[in-house]
Design a protein around this motif. Structure first.
Motif, PDB file in Angstrom:
ATOM      1  N   ILE A 123       2.330  -3.467  -8.825  1.00  0.00           N
ATOM      2  CA  ILE A 123       2.340  -3.409  -7.349  1.00  0.00           C
ATOM      3  C   ILE A 123       3.756  -3.683  -6.830  1.00  0.00           C
ATOM      4  O   ILE A 123       4.270  -2.977  -5.962  1.00  0.00           O
ATOM      5  N   LEU A 124       4.410  -4.704  -7.412  1.00  0.00           N
ATOM      6  CA  LEU A 124       5.766  -5.048  -6.973  1.00  0.00           C
ATOM      7  C   LEU A 124       6.753  -3.944  -7.335  1.00  0.00           C
ATOM      8  O   LEU A 124       7.660  -3.622  -6.575  1.00  0.00           O
ATOM      9  N   GLN A 125       6.549  -3.353  -8.525  1.00  0.00           N
ATOM     10  CA  GLN A 125       7.462  -2.285  -8.948  1.00  0.00           C
ATOM     11  C   GLN A 125       7.335  -1.061  -8.037  1.00  0.00           C
ATOM     12  O   GLN A 125       8.343  -0.475  -7.627  1.00  0.00           O
ATOM     13  N   ALA A 126       6.098  -0.705  -7.700  1.00  0.00           N
ATOM     14  CA  ALA A 126       5.908   0.454  -6.814  1.00  0.00           C
ATOM     15  C   ALA A 126       6.605   0.209  -5.484  1.00  0.00           C
ATOM     16  O   ALA A 126       7.165   1.117  -4.874  1.00  0.00           O
ATOM     17  N   ALA A 127       6.598  -1.059  -5.036  1.00  0.00           N
ATOM     18  CA  ALA A 127       7.224  -1.383  -3.746  1.00  0.00           C
ATOM     19  C   ALA A 127       8.750  -1.381  -3.853  1.00  0.00           C
ATOM     20  O   ALA A 127       9.432  -0.753  -3.039  1.00  0.00           O
TER      21      ALA A 127
ATOM     22  N   PRO B 233      12.915   2.763   2.088  1.00  0.00           N
ATOM     23  CA  PRO B 233      12.372   2.224   3.338  1.00  0.00           C
ATOM     24  C   PRO B 233      11.263   3.137   3.839  1.00  0.00           C
ATOM     25  O   PRO B 233      11.299   4.348   3.586  1.00  0.00           O
ATOM     26  N   SER B 234      10.284   2.578   4.539  1.00  0.00           N
ATOM     27  CA  SER B 234       9.100   3.345   4.957  1.00  0.00           C
ATOM     28  C   SER B 234       9.479   4.684   5.553  1.00  0.00           C
ATOM     29  O   SER B 234      10.452   4.811   6.260  1.00  0.00           O
TER      30      SER B 234
ATOM     31  N   ARG C 113       0.832  -1.210   0.000  1.00  0.00           N
ATOM     32  CA  ARG C 113       0.000   0.000   0.000  1.00  0.00           C
ATOM     33  C   ARG C 113       0.861   1.252   0.000  1.00  0.00           C
ATOM     34  O   ARG C 113       0.558   2.227  -0.676  1.00  0.00           O
ATOM     35  N   GLU C 114       1.936   1.203   0.768  1.00  0.00           N
ATOM     36  CA  GLU C 114       2.803   2.380   0.815  1.00  0.00           C
ATOM     37  C   GLU C 114       3.458   2.619  -0.544  1.00  0.00           C
ATOM     38  O   GLU C 114       3.596   3.764  -0.984  1.00  0.00           O
ATOM     39  N   GLY C 115       3.824   1.533  -1.216  1.00  0.00           N
ATOM     40  CA  GLY C 115       4.380   1.656  -2.569  1.00  0.00           C
ATOM     41  C   GLY C 115       3.378   2.314  -3.503  1.00  0.00           C
ATOM     42  O   GLY C 115       3.719   3.213  -4.274  1.00  0.00           O
ATOM     43  N   LEU C 116       2.123   1.877  -3.409  1.00  0.00           N
ATOM     44  CA  LEU C 116       1.084   2.447  -4.278  1.00  0.00           C
ATOM     45  C   LEU C 116       0.872   3.923  -3.956  1.00  0.00           C
ATOM     46  O   LEU C 116       0.689   4.748  -4.853  1.00  0.00           O
ATOM     47  N   LEU C 117       0.932   4.249  -2.679  1.00  0.00           N
ATOM     48  CA  LEU C 117       0.804   5.649  -2.266  1.00  0.00           C
ATOM     49  C   LEU C 117       1.961   6.473  -2.856  1.00  0.00           C
ATOM     50  O   LEU C 117       1.744   7.542  -3.430  1.00  0.00           O
TER      51      LEU C 117
ATOM     52  N   ARG D  56      -3.252   4.841   3.730  1.00  0.00           N
ATOM     53  CA  ARG D  56      -2.733   3.730   2.922  1.00  0.00           C
ATOM     54  C   ARG D  56      -3.863   2.910   2.298  1.00  0.00           C
ATOM     55  O   ARG D  56      -3.777   2.504   1.148  1.00  0.00           O
ATOM     56  N   TYR D  57      -4.903   2.652   3.085  1.00  0.00           N
ATOM     57  CA  TYR D  57      -6.046   1.918   2.525  1.00  0.00           C
ATOM     58  C   TYR D  57      -6.695   2.724   1.394  1.00  0.00           C
ATOM     59  O   TYR D  57      -7.088   2.179   0.366  1.00  0.00           O
ATOM     60  N   ALA D  58      -6.789   4.034   1.609  1.00  0.00           N
ATOM     61  CA  ALA D  58      -7.418   4.883   0.590  1.00  0.00           C
ATOM     62  C   ALA D  58      -6.573   4.891  -0.688  1.00  0.00           C
ATOM     63  O   ALA D  58      -7.112   4.829  -1.800  1.00  0.00           O
ATOM     64  N   ALA D  59      -5.247   4.926  -0.524  1.00  0.00           N
ATOM     65  CA  ALA D  59      -4.363   4.907  -1.701  1.00  0.00           C
ATOM     66  C   ALA D  59      -4.478   3.573  -2.433  1.00  0.00           C
ATOM     67  O   ALA D  59      -4.415   3.508  -3.665  1.00  0.00           O
ATOM     68  N   ASP D  60      -4.634   2.512  -1.669  1.00  0.00           N
ATOM     69  CA  ASP D  60      -4.823   1.167  -2.233  1.00  0.00           C
ATOM     70  C   ASP D  60      -6.104   1.145  -3.081  1.00  0.00           C
ATOM     71  O   ASP D  60      -6.097   0.737  -4.258  1.00  0.00           O
ATOM     72  N   ALA D  61      -7.196   1.655  -2.498  1.00  0.00           N
ATOM     73  CA  ALA D  61      -8.483   1.684  -3.229  1.00  0.00           C
ATOM     74  C   ALA D  61      -8.382   2.584  -4.461  1.00  0.00           C
ATOM     75  O   ALA D  61      -8.913   2.256  -5.527  1.00  0.00           O
TER      76      ALA D  61
END
Ligand SMILES: [Zn+2]
Length: 359
Positions: A322-326, A331-332, A146-150, A299-304
């Motif tokens: 998803i994997l690429q964004a991560a 690091p967080s 989720r953080e990656g997507l954000l 994070r949930y909102a960014a995921d949605a």
């Protein structure tokens, strides 16, 4: 009595047959479990190299200085940067959110695919069963995704026709058993301060990108919206007083939902696509995660938002994105004060990389 043409039944009768949802088509299903099983750990590593360093087709780039020159140290299984002033060691995951990971690259692909499948999000318990890992590991991994997507949405600036809306999440207060003890939970003094508003904006055409932020009130979101929406855009919003400010920076049309859901010659003044996004986020809350409020809400909102934007990508493309964004994320880090403007800094501790040890 109203005529048939005004009734819901007549309207439904005129509707064209619905196009099948993309997920019902063969095109979406391009990454089956059988395909996944065939991938070896070496191949998984190659996939991650290309995801992390797409510009060099997977050839390593030093994460510390950007140099393309390096030695491979076989005994350490790491690269050493050849730039005279750097000479640092690095691996495929150095300076990413997967630094110090314990899971194999293949497991990360399995997890990314599992995460991509859920249209209303992926539940941590389901994923722990699929990966054969502890719940907290699956939970941590999902929050990394989720953080990656954000992160991948941070630079997005919307264009063209854009819908804007907000919806409140969290802060549920259980009513007292006896009516005499109950309070009016709509009043501010009877709330617990945990209620936050997710504000989103969505393009109507083109890539139909969606962006989100979390705020203490809609009125705190207008500066953020003004920055993130191109000044030539046409904005559609509802009657909430906070959106008045948008008229100053953008061409803005509003619809009063207490009177109608759409207005204008072609009913073009509406926020239906944002309603669709919030209905997805509500389904995250009610159908999958049960509690998305608190520090993880953004994070949930960014995921949605990511799922709303990319719902017509194939399963394999979704997994890889998803994997690429991560793997392209550092690091967080703390987002407080950036996207959660106006909020208390209670996220600070959380966004220390608390998940690092689990994965
Ligand atoms: Zn270097």
């Amino acid at each position: 009595m109203s005529s048939a043409s005004e009734t819901g039944k007549a309207r439904r009768g005129r509707k064209k047959p619905a196009r099948p949802c993309f997920r019902q088509t063969k095109a979406w299903r391009d990454f089956s479990l059988k395909d996944l099983e065939k991938i070896t750990e070496e191949e998984a590593k190659d996939i991650f190299r290309k995801l992390r360093w797409p510009d060099t087709n997977g050839e390593p780039v030093c994460p510390w200085c950007g140099s393309h020159e390096h030695w491979w140290l076989e005994n350490q299984q790491r690269w050493k940067c050849r730039a005279p002033k750097c000479r640092k060691l690095f691996s495929l995951t150095s300076n990413t959110m997967f630094a110090n990971k314990k899971k194999s690259f293949k497991d990360l692909i399995v997890a990314g695919r599992a995460f991509a499948i859920g249209a209303k999000g992926k539940n941590g318990i389901d994923m722990s069963a699929e990966l054969g890992c502890e719940y907290k590991t699956a939970f941590a991994l999902q929050h990394k995704f989720r953080e990656g997507l954000l992160n991948s949405q941070m630079e997005t600036r919307l264009e063209g026709e854009v819908e804007v809306d907000g919806a409140w999440f969290g802060g549920y207060i259980k009513p007292e058993n006896k009516k005499i003890n109950r309070v009016d939970r709509r009043l501010k003094e009877n709330q617990n301060g945990k209620r936050r508003v997710v504000v989103g904006a969505r393009e109507r055409k083109g890539k139909r990108r969606t962006i989100v932020g979390v705020f203490d009130g809609e009125d705190q979101a207008t500066a953020w919206l003004s920055e993130r929406i191109d000044t030539m855009s046409q904005i559609y919003a509802d009657e909430a007083p906070a959106w008045l400010d948008l008229h100053a920076t953008h061409k803005t049309e509003r619809v009063n939902h207490s009177e109608e859901y759409a207005r204008g010659e072609r009913n073009e003044i509406n926020t239906n696509q944002m309603e669709s996004f919030f209905s997805r986020l509500r389904r995250f809350e009610i159908g999958t995660h049960h509690n998305i409020s608190g520090p993880y809400l953004l994070r949930y909102a960014a995921d949605a938002a990511w799922r709303e934007t990319n719902n017509e990508m194939t399963l394999k493309s979704q997994t890889m994105a998803i994997l690429q964004a991560a793997i392209q994320s550092p690091p967080s880090r703390s987002f407080s004060g950036y996207w959660q403007r106006g909020s208390a800094n209670h996220e600070d501790v959380l966004f220390e990389d608390v998940f690092a040890g689990f994965i």
